[in-house]
Motif scaffolding. Structure first.
Motif, PDB file in Angstrom:
ATOM      1  N   LEU A 108      37.983 -26.070 -35.795  1.00 31.95           N
ATOM      2  CA  LEU A 108      37.619 -25.836 -34.397  1.00 31.95           C
ATOM      3  C   LEU A 108      38.827 -26.006 -33.482  1.00 31.95           C
ATOM      4  CD1 LEU A 108      34.979 -25.341 -32.868  1.00 31.95           C
ATOM      5  CD2 LEU A 108      34.774 -27.800 -32.566  1.00 31.95           C
ATOM      6  N   PHE A 109      39.711 -26.874 -33.871  1.00 35.32           N
ATOM      7  CA  PHE A 109      40.852 -27.205 -33.020  1.00 35.32           C
ATOM      8  C   PHE A 109      42.137 -26.484 -33.439  1.00 35.32           C
ATOM      9  CE2 PHE A 109      37.945 -30.586 -31.999  1.00 35.32           C
ATOM     10  CZ  PHE A 109      38.228 -30.900 -30.687  1.00 35.32           C
ATOM     11  N   ARG A 110      42.096 -25.776 -34.576  1.00 37.50           N
ATOM     12  CA  ARG A 110      43.334 -25.181 -35.090  1.00 37.50           C
ATOM     13  C   ARG A 110      43.796 -24.039 -34.188  1.00 37.50           C
ATOM     14  NH1 ARG A 110      42.022 -24.373 -40.400  1.00 37.50           N
ATOM     15  NH2 ARG A 110      42.658 -26.479 -40.886  1.00 37.50           N
ATOM     16  N   ARG A 111      45.043 -24.087 -33.824  1.00 37.72           N
ATOM     17  CA  ARG A 111      45.589 -23.084 -32.911  1.00 37.72           C
ATOM     18  C   ARG A 111      47.098 -23.069 -33.051  1.00 37.72           C
ATOM     19  NH1 ARG A 111      44.423 -27.899 -30.892  1.00 37.72           N
ATOM     20  NH2 ARG A 111      45.604 -28.832 -29.190  1.00 37.72           N
ATOM     21  N   GLU A 112      47.709 -22.015 -32.506  1.00 41.04           N
ATOM     22  CA  GLU A 112      49.161 -21.905 -32.572  1.00 41.04           C
ATOM     23  C   GLU A 112      49.743 -22.322 -31.225  1.00 41.04           C
ATOM     24  OE1 GLU A 112      50.558 -18.688 -35.083  1.00 41.04           O
ATOM     25  OE2 GLU A 112      48.477 -18.063 -35.369  1.00 41.04           O
ATOM     26  N   ILE A 113      50.754 -23.128 -31.297  1.00 40.27           N
ATOM     27  CA  ILE A 113      51.300 -23.799 -30.108  1.00 40.27           C
ATOM     28  C   ILE A 113      52.785 -23.466 -30.003  1.00 40.27           C
ATOM     29  CG2 ILE A 113      51.869 -26.109 -29.216  1.00 40.27           C
ATOM     30  CD1 ILE A 113      49.212 -27.110 -30.192  1.00 40.27           C
ATOM     31  N   PRO A 114      53.263 -23.223 -28.785  1.00 37.82           N
ATOM     32  CA  PRO A 114      54.693 -22.904 -28.647  1.00 37.82           C
ATOM     33  C   PRO A 114      55.594 -24.002 -29.206  1.00 37.82           C
ATOM     34  CG  PRO A 114      53.533 -22.468 -26.601  1.00 37.82           C
ATOM     35  CD  PRO A 114      52.559 -23.171 -27.498  1.00 37.82           C
ATOM     36  N   LYS A 167      50.174 -15.312 -31.913  1.00 36.51           N
ATOM     37  CA  LYS A 167      49.462 -15.969 -33.011  1.00 36.51           C
ATOM     38  C   LYS A 167      49.967 -15.439 -34.348  1.00 36.51           C
ATOM     39  CE  LYS A 167      45.539 -17.179 -30.179  1.00 36.51           C
ATOM     40  NZ  LYS A 167      45.988 -16.681 -28.874  1.00 36.51           N
ATOM     41  N   TRP A 214      43.011 -17.295 -40.913  1.00 35.30           N
ATOM     42  CA  TRP A 214      43.929 -18.432 -40.843  1.00 35.30           C
ATOM     43  C   TRP A 214      43.229 -19.674 -40.303  1.00 35.30           C
ATOM     44  CZ3 TRP A 214      45.802 -21.036 -36.386  1.00 35.30           C
ATOM     45  CH2 TRP A 214      46.784 -22.000 -36.661  1.00 35.30           C
ATOM     46  N   ARG A 215      42.545 -19.511 -39.146  1.00 30.54           N
ATOM     47  CA  ARG A 215      41.966 -20.688 -38.506  1.00 30.54           C
ATOM     48  C   ARG A 215      40.918 -21.352 -39.378  1.00 30.54           C
ATOM     49  NH1 ARG A 215      39.053 -20.476 -32.661  1.00 30.54           N
ATOM     50  NH2 ARG A 215      38.065 -18.639 -33.603  1.00 30.54           N
ATOM     51  N   ARG A 219      50.756 -16.781 -37.274  1.00 33.14           N
ATOM     52  CA  ARG A 219      50.170 -17.207 -38.541  1.00 33.14           C
ATOM     53  C   ARG A 219      48.806 -16.569 -38.752  1.00 33.14           C
ATOM     54  NH1 ARG A 219      50.657 -23.568 -38.388  1.00 33.14           N
ATOM     55  NH2 ARG A 219      50.618 -23.247 -36.130  1.00 33.14           N
TER      56      ARG A 219
END
Lengths: 705, 705
Positions: free
Chosen positions: A694-700, A51, A386-387, A53
């Protein structure tokens, strides 16, 4: 409405800013200069390479809050030190540089130095992803729960390790770091494993004498210095004592000698005690400000280089005294910087009373041990920079002049009220009892938990500064009372109560026979009920900390106490907070009888019938008083009444009704504080923004390959 | 060189391909058609949303191997079903589509259908990342080790859940999936939690009667069908029995009624038993081919829709009989498809004897429970399809005509020899004993582990087909023997032996007093040594499976057996393989005394002195025979000799010397097989490519934000 207003008086601030000037002197560290003496030492955060960011944003807030140095967590230098599935940092190759640079740039933008803790974990790295046989000074079992062994490093391996470390250092410089660590601590690094005789039984020039055992560390320090010392300071993080007496490294013995041997090699000494459970001791088991100083204080007298000391410091008087007394050059901090990223700023700005003091609960540590992003009981914005774009000191202003009511002054209610107040809303807080603090206050009366009171103290202090917040005690509101206020938004922070019927994790139906016996719940104990009648049985089916705390409290006083737990150890959740060994050890020493892997299946006169979860075997255990630590029920009768159809016309002016904290779903105090904060942040917010967060996330990344 | 060659005779193949034609009939599933009856049911793999490229490549190989349907693992439909830190799939929003499409496209490219298992985990989701209060039919404790509770869903929550599920189904269709699941199984999904009375005590139309409890499932099935049924088949994964008798769902009771109630709603029934530890039973605890059929066989007689049954099938005769007998339409498989992704192809091509049969050890499952990419004891390429570009059936050909020698015919040696042989190298295998299989064979003689023999049987069968591989038994080689062969590459697969001095995880120095007592190691027990003299104490400081296995074997025969473990439960590693409860339960039932959290600190005549790891308390435990399960030592004397300076001129023609398997670093059998495979793959490989594979990983995207 029949309510009483008892605002607390604000503690008088005495301006001592001048006395703290010494804390804000710049300090040279090799080729770089720290702007002041506040140093965020490396600490894990459960974000790491997964993660980047979120990680950069979290560290940036610390830099913004005034820390002169902000460090990463441990950073794997090679796939043979692969801590998967845990998310530490990685600097395996150049692919990791962009993620690390995010943090460096963010920290630099706030005027702080960025430090990176390079590590090879040796026999502590299971290498689950890389599948490389782990490396160690000799052939040995890992210290993780996996039946794989490390192999003994030969000379080529040592040369390879040194090369990896140097290459990692060069990459760290390329990423822009100002300070680069060599790390020998926490029972989890190869450099430390070479230093300690019980791990290092080599017969070559890397084993035997202390000179030999410290050879690897010396080489790492020298080679790192050679490679990047022109621009970067080289720090050495070293555990001077393992708190094992003669069985391990001792500050008065080799812990001292090693500092002498290597005194001038690094540009900075960052010293502490080992293992992690000792460095991150909790208040429950004796954490006090400055608790490590007695072990580390000799270091400064040996080296001419600046020294960083840690010890959960939050009092600027103590800090200044330590610097003046030449005990340390830097005030090192992990947990205090998590609880309050603005600690340095608040000291500088003469706002010492506003510091959110760490309660020493290790919920932050549990995030790391669980492999999830960091969180903090005291600082609900931690990990959400961040989120959710949360900030510990800044919150969006109110968007209307609506009046709000918070029902209940426990952790969720206080936090919600505080943040609504900071946003500028008019806030009424109605507390049924004559005490402010709810669960945080009640639990702080239990054995070892007195520091948890800081959750309410800190919030009360701030609330009392606010003209737009009124706190009403002894205000047990009815639904009619609520609709009679002018509040158009009501937050129900009415908490939860422990069940008295045994329903929980293992018994999804009530325990039969409870009418034959005296039953207490943790609520009773917190209310001062004493078992009185022996023998006492505590049935812990919740598996958090509560069962163990009550057992410890009783064990200190009574002679016939048994704890029965459905888990395999007492209070398994405390494994995550690094307390479990101390919990169980303390109970045994107090003579508390421990029965694991069992549940209470039935109660009868003077006994409970247990059932073994493995074998089904049933046994009778003598019992006059049974304390049930099983499950909680949210207190939401009032909320239900308001929602009833009968009230629909009366409540028309109330357009926002929300349950928060344990009244929504029981959890940790940290969860309750978070829930209150979330509700206050989101109140009258943009629905789309809230949903996005709620949906913010780090993705490969998915490059073509 | 004094060696003996005893090649095994190859089992005669009887061509039965025609008899298996029925397995290769296409089957319609709603709007789509499966090309045959081989169906890879959803199974976790520890990759999920964190490793999308690795995941797609792994599933693609299954499609290539002939499976008609290839499924994902469970796929979270919303952040309120957040299984962090475990890496399942996610379809929270459109951002997840590209990763999922990678898999769909890869599976389609091989002519198979792609299925996705949508899930909301209810009270099984801790929501560590999203921090949303978990949802459940009622207020209840989670079934994870965390002191947080789920809240009771109200009507709005149920409407919300149905909307999330429908939206996820639409996204699944958009990603290209052919089959979309509604999932009620494994004790971990909300749909199942609503079905079962002990979790669902609602008093509204979603609780009470079975009609009511199945309402949510019915709605999910209908709404999914409505939303995407034009293009996608709707599968229902349902656990017909919880194996708890009257305390849970039973196939003969409601497990049957539910199939009747919903019979024609889904396009396909995928049926099994619950919980996961029952569905993924290990051979050690009774797994046999078709073990679930007695529970699931009624389903096909109730519905007209195709049925998928599982049960670790690997025999095409049994498979064909089940289809002909109208017990099932599809041969469902998770573990057999992991052990051999080419199982369908091998049946079709009349190569049944080449099938790598699952040994039922659950190392695959342990990957998931540890949160790391999947691995397999039998199939070392599993999980390495993307990173190392390995393929279970294809391997790069040899690059020279060098002759190779593998010393030792255990798991690592056999695998290394097999792959070198498949590459076309001339391979000599020298085994010191008269038996082939090493550790895999020896351990297979222990209680419950007979299936582990398949590790050698499968490899021996294949090796015996190869003219370029010679296996020599009774060939205890000396260093001189080795240099006398014409081999220019030597792989040392000489295994490891268990230590006899007690050194291990807890005692980094040898246990004092062992000379006073009879000491055995697991090697002795595998060699048939019987304790004979009671009482016996097993000291397990390794914490793998071995200590528990020996305790179980002794417990079945002897009356005074104690196991002392430094862990809190017997064989804690078996928690990861879902066996731990059965291990401990079986020991208790056999009367084995269990002492946890203790170590053997000292031995004396007729007793060992234990030390409690919590309290330090010491106690004497009667003991005539002590079995030490602590740590292993690699057998590398021969390798050391070869490497000695004296040999430098003699070994000049040997340009490749490598230790593999336990001789390099002791671990699991899976580690040994992997190590042997890795060595054979990398032999004479491109150094740069090998290095790149070591560092290849998936990294979070860093978009500007």
């Amino acid at each position: 409405m029949n309510v009483n207003n008892h605002p607390l008086k604000a503690t008088q601030l005495s301006s001592q800013a001048d006395a703290y000037d010494i804390l804000f002197e710049p300090v040279e560290i090799g080729p770089v200069t720290a702007r002041n003496r506040f140093y965020q030492v490396p600490h894990a955060c459960g974000m790491g390479h997964l993660k980047p960011r979120a990680h950069a944003a979290m560290r940036a807030v610390k830099a913004q809050g005034g820390w002169a140095v902000v460090s990463t967590e441990e950073t794997e230098i090679h796939p043979s030190s692969d801590l998967s599935p845990f998310a530490e940092q990685r600097i395996w190759d150049d692919h990791d540089i962009p993620a690390l640079r995010l943090m460096v740039d963010a920290v630099h933008a706030q005027g702080a130095l960025a430090a990176i803790e390079l590590v090879h974990n040796g026999y502590h790295a299971t290498n689950h992803y890389s599948r490389i046989p782990p490396l160690a000074p000799g052939e040995m079992s890992l210290n993780t729960n996996y039946p794989r062994q490390a192999r003994a490093m030969d000379k080529q391996d040592i040369i390879g390790l040194r090369r990896w470390h140097m290459q990692a250092a060069k990459r760290a410089k390329k990423a822009g770091f100002d300070i680069v660590y060599v790390y020998a601590g926490h029972g989890m690094t190869l450099a430390q494993q070479f230093l300690i005789p019980r791990f290092n039984q080599r017969i070559d020039e890397y084993g035997g004498s202390l000179q030999n055992r410290s050879r690897l560390t010396r080489e790492l320090l020298e080679e790192t210095k050679d490679a990047i010392g022109d621009k970067c300071a080289i720090a050495f993080r070293f555990a001077v004592d393992e708190l094992m007496g003669e069985d391990g490294m001792q500050a008065v013995e080799e812990g001292h000698e090693i500092v002498s041997l290597l005194a001038e090699l690094p540009d900075l000494w960052d010293v502490n005690v080992s293992g992690w459970e000792n460095d991150s001791l909790t208040t429950r088991f004796g954490l006090e400000e400055g608790y490590q100083v007695s072990y580390t204080k000799h270091v400064k007298s040996i080296t001419s280089k600046p020294v960083v000391s840690v010890g959960c410091f939050s009092s600027p008087d103590k800090m200044a005294a330590l610097v003046k007394g030449k005990v340390t050059d830097f005030i090192g901090a992990a947990r205090p910087s998590i609880a309050d990223p603005y600690l340095p700023e608040k000291i500088r700005d003469d706002r010492v009373d506003e510091i959110r003091e760490c309660i020493g609960c290790n919920i932050c540590v549990s995030s790391e041990t669980l492999g999830i992003p960091i969180r903090c009981t005291q600082n609900p914005t931690m990990g959400e920079e961040w989120r959710r774009k949360w900030h510990p000191e800044i919150i969006r202003p109110r968007v209307s002049d609506r009046s709000t009511l918070v029902v209940g002054a426990g952790p969720a209610g206080l936090e919600c009220a505080l943040q609504l107040g900071r946003r500028g809303y008019h806030v009424m807080v109605a507390e049924a009892s004559d005490e402010i603090g709810g669960r945080a206050l009640h639990e702080s009366r239990l054995h070892g938990l007195s520091a948890w009171r800081r959750v309410c103290d800190n919030r009360l202090y701030e609330l009392n500064q606010k003209a737009n917040v009124d706190i009403f005690r002894l205000s047990q509101l009815t639904a009619n009372d609520i609709v009679d206020t002018d509040a158009s938004a009501v937050f129900f922070a009415t908490g939860a109560k422990w069940r008295r019927d045994g329903v929980g994790r293992s018994n999804r139906r009530e325990i039969p026979g409870l009418e034959n016996i005296i039953v207490h719940t943790p609520d009773d104990i917190m209310n001062g009920v004493n078992p009185g009648n022996l023998p006492v049985v505590i049935f812990d089916d919740e598996q958090g900390y509560m069962g163990g705390v009550i057992a410890e409290q009783f064990g200190a006083t009574f002679s016939d106490v048994t704890i029965i737990t459905s888990a395999s150890v007492v209070s398994p959740f405390t494994i995550q907070t690094l307390e479990q060994e101390r919990v169980q050890s303390s109970l045994i020493k107090k003579g508390v009888k421990i029965r694991t892997g069992e549940i209470v299946a039935r109660a009868q006169d003077d006994a409970v019938e247990t059932r073994c979860l493995f074998s089904g075997r049933r046994q009778l255990v003598a019992c006059k008083i049974l304390v049930l630590v099983t499950q909680r029920t949210s207190n939401n009768d009032l909320l239900s009444t308001i929602k009833e159809a009968d009230f629909s016309s009366l409540r028309q002016h109330i357009t926002h009704i929300e349950a928060i904290g344990d009244a929504l779903a029981p959890g940790l105090i940290a969860d309750a504080v978070f829930s209150g904060h979330l509700a206050a942040q989101n109140f009258e917010g943009d629905t789309r923004e809230i949903e996005q967060a709620l949906f913010r996330r780090e993705i490969p990344a998915i490059p073509a390959d």
